[in-house]
Motif scaffolding. Sequence first.
Motif, PDB file in Angstrom:
ATOM      1  N   ALA A 163      -6.381  -0.288  -1.413  1.00  0.00           N
ATOM      2  CA  ALA A 163      -5.561  -0.502  -0.217  1.00  0.00           C
ATOM      3  C   ALA A 163      -6.418  -0.946   0.965  1.00  0.00           C
ATOM      4  N   ALA A 164      -7.563  -0.314   1.139  1.00  0.00           N
ATOM      5  CA  ALA A 164      -8.455  -0.698   2.238  1.00  0.00           C
ATOM      6  C   ALA A 164      -8.922  -2.138   2.077  1.00  0.00           C
ATOM      7  N   TYR A 210      -6.473   8.851  -6.311  1.00  0.00           N
ATOM      8  CA  TYR A 210      -6.337   8.632  -4.874  1.00  0.00           C
ATOM      9  C   TYR A 210      -7.465   7.758  -4.348  1.00  0.00           C
ATOM     10  N   TRP A 223      -6.884   4.190  -5.315  1.00  0.00           N
ATOM     11  CA  TRP A 223      -5.843   3.600  -4.466  1.00  0.00           C
ATOM     12  C   TRP A 223      -6.391   3.306  -3.076  1.00  0.00           C
ATOM     13  N   ALA A 224      -7.127   4.258  -2.494  1.00  0.00           N
ATOM     14  CA  ALA A 224      -7.643   4.082  -1.137  1.00  0.00           C
ATOM     15  C   ALA A 224      -8.594   2.893  -1.064  1.00  0.00           C
ATOM     16  N   ALA A 272       0.834  -1.205   0.000  1.00  0.00           N
ATOM     17  CA  ALA A 272       0.000   0.000   0.000  1.00  0.00           C
ATOM     18  C   ALA A 272       0.868   1.254   0.000  1.00  0.00           C
ATOM     19  N   GLN A 273       1.940   1.228   0.777  1.00  0.00           N
ATOM     20  CA  GLN A 273       2.839   2.387   0.832  1.00  0.00           C
ATOM     21  C   GLN A 273       3.519   2.612  -0.517  1.00  0.00           C
ATOM     22  N   ALA A 322       1.133   4.091  -2.973  1.00  0.00           N
ATOM     23  CA  ALA A 322       0.854   5.490  -2.633  1.00  0.00           C
ATOM     24  C   ALA A 322       2.014   6.389  -3.060  1.00  0.00           C
ATOM     25  N   VAL A 332      -5.455   5.026   5.630  1.00  0.00           N
ATOM     26  CA  VAL A 332      -5.849   5.030   4.225  1.00  0.00           C
ATOM     27  C   VAL A 332      -7.048   5.927   3.943  1.00  0.00           C
ATOM     28  N   ILE A 392      -7.079   1.154   9.415  1.00  0.00           N
ATOM     29  CA  ILE A 392      -7.301   1.430   7.992  1.00  0.00           C
ATOM     30  C   ILE A 392      -7.875   2.829   7.826  1.00  0.00           C
TER      31      ILE A 392
END
Length: 81
Positions: free
Chosen positions: A50-51, A43, A46-47, A21-22, A25, A67, A63
Motif C-alpha cells: 500500500a505504501a 499486515y 499489505w503495508a 488500499a482500503q 485492508a 498505512v 502514508i
Amino acid sequence: MLITPRPGADPRNVLQALGGAQLKAENLRGSYRGSAYTQLLAYLEWATDAAGVLRHQVRDADIDHLVLTLNRSWIGGGSMR
C-alpha cells in the motif's frame, strides 16, 4: 483525515489508490485467520504494498499516518504476544 495529494497527482488516481488500499485492508482483516505472527506478516506485506502504491499519490506523512502505523487490534485481537 485530510489527505494532501502530491503536486501533479490526478485526484481520480488518488481516490483509486486509497480505495484499493482500503479494500485490501478490509479483506485482510475480515477473512484472515491464523496465528498472530502470520497475521503480522500479512499486515506488513499489505503495508509495504500500500505504501508503494500511495507513495506516488500522497504525502509521505499521510502514508505514515494511514498505512505505516501498526494497528494492534488487527493482530490477535489487540494482543501482541
